[in-house]
Design a protein around this motif. Structure first.
Motif, PDB file in Angstrom:
ATOM      1  N   ASP A 176      -0.972 -62.121  71.240  1.00  0.00           N
ATOM      2  CA  ASP A 176      -1.636 -61.747  72.483  1.00  0.00           C
ATOM      3  C   ASP A 176      -1.175 -62.664  73.617  1.00  0.00           C
ATOM      4  O   ASP A 176      -0.284 -63.499  73.434  1.00  0.00           O
ATOM      5  CB  ASP A 176      -3.161 -61.770  72.322  1.00  0.00           C
TER       6      ASP A 176
ATOM      7  N   SER B 181      -2.551 -61.396  66.003  1.00  0.00           N
ATOM      8  CA  SER B 181      -3.623 -60.580  65.440  1.00  0.00           C
ATOM      9  C   SER B 181      -3.482 -60.452  63.934  1.00  0.00           C
ATOM     10  O   SER B 181      -4.445 -60.121  63.237  1.00  0.00           O
ATOM     11  CB  SER B 181      -3.607 -59.190  66.091  1.00  0.00           C
ATOM     12  N   SER B 182      -2.281 -60.724  63.425  1.00  0.00           N
ATOM     13  CA  SER B 182      -2.003 -60.736  61.990  1.00  0.00           C
ATOM     14  C   SER B 182      -0.786 -61.624  61.773  1.00  0.00           C
ATOM     15  O   SER B 182      -0.033 -61.891  62.710  1.00  0.00           O
ATOM     16  CB  SER B 182      -1.738 -59.319  61.467  1.00  0.00           C
TER      17      SER B 182
ATOM     18  N   CYS C 172       2.992 -60.190  66.171  1.00  0.00           N
ATOM     19  CA  CYS C 172       2.228 -59.541  67.242  1.00  0.00           C
ATOM     20  C   CYS C 172       1.292 -60.574  67.845  1.00  0.00           C
ATOM     21  O   CYS C 172       0.264 -60.909  67.248  1.00  0.00           O
ATOM     22  CB  CYS C 172       1.448 -58.352  66.685  1.00  0.00           C
TER      23      CYS C 172
END
Length: 246
Positions: free
Chosen positions: A82, A88-89, A80
């Motif tokens: 951006d 984000s992880s 995931c």
């Protein structure tokens, strides 16, 4: 004919009109989910496409590898990122410090790895393989296009995760997303082909590597599994397909 196969066929026709100084690597995603291929050049070799990109199901892209390029490629899943390419992880498998573009970083094993050496100044032969030495996360194949006689297909088309021994399984959300090799999972000279087991004569298949080999007979299952794992060829193009059809 499926949409992905039709697009790939059109891509072959398009690229056949152009001559290149190096080798084309056509990377295709035949998985049912989005994946994030990652690339790392070996020492002294550049990293293609900044080391990583995204492929939706049925999508493919063409990479131009310079003459004599040498490096590796693996697939990441469950990522995931951006808009700036920061995660984000961590990805569920194959993560490289939470970055879309790995830029010289290796992937966190276990991963199924494509290894390629596209000739050297003294030897124009290309060598390539699919390696499970560090484990498995996604099926992948390497198919030469229009190569010299005797070119072979390197592949791990089966799903090792489905029969991964519990002590080697990597789970995310209760699902097995990757399978460690015995070396990665338990260590030791016997499983890692090191120390007194550091030669082809002393390091052979184990019960664990035989599980990998049974599912993927055309891939490296341990460090000295060259007889059926290593392929050689001389082609202008190679199709690298994640989740290839059986």
């Amino acid at each position: 004919m499926s949409t992905s196969i039709l697009l790939l066929s059109l891509l072959f026709l398009f690229t056949s009109f152009f001559s290149i100084d190096g080798t084309q690597l056509i990377v295709a995603n035949n998985c049912k989910e989005q994946i994030w291929p990652a690339i790392l050049g070996n020492s002294g070799h550049g990293t293609l496409s900044n080391g990583g990109f995204s492929l939706s199901p049925g999508q493919q892209t063409v990479l131009e590898a310079p003459q004599f390029w040498s490096g590796r490629m693996w697939g990441r899943q469950g990522c995931c990122f951006d808009a700036s390419g920061r995660g984000s992880s961590p990805c569920q498998s194959g993560d490289c410090s939470g970055q879309l573009e790995c830029r010289g970083l290796g992937g966190l094993p276990p991963t199924t790895v494509v290894e390629m050496t596209l000739g050297t100044p003294g030897n124009p032969t290309h060598y390539y393989d699919v390696s499970l030495v560090d484990g498995f996360n996604l099926p992948v194949s390497v198919v030469p296009v229009g190569g010299s006689a005797g070119c072979g297909v390197a592949a791990c088309k089966g799903d090792v995760n489905a029969c991964c021994p519990e002590e080697l399984a990597v789970r995310r959300g209760g699902r097995v997303v990757a399978c460690k090799s015995a070396c990665l999972g338990m260590g030791g000279d016997r499983f890692c082909c090191t120390g007194r087991f550091g030669t082809a004569a002393t390091c052979g298949a184990t019960a664990y590597s035989k599980v990998f080999k049974g599912v993927c007979p055309r891939a490296y299952s341990y460090a000295f599994d060259e007889a059926s794992g290593l392929k050689s060829c001389r082609a202008n193009r190679y199709v690298i397909t994640f989740c290839p059809p059986n």
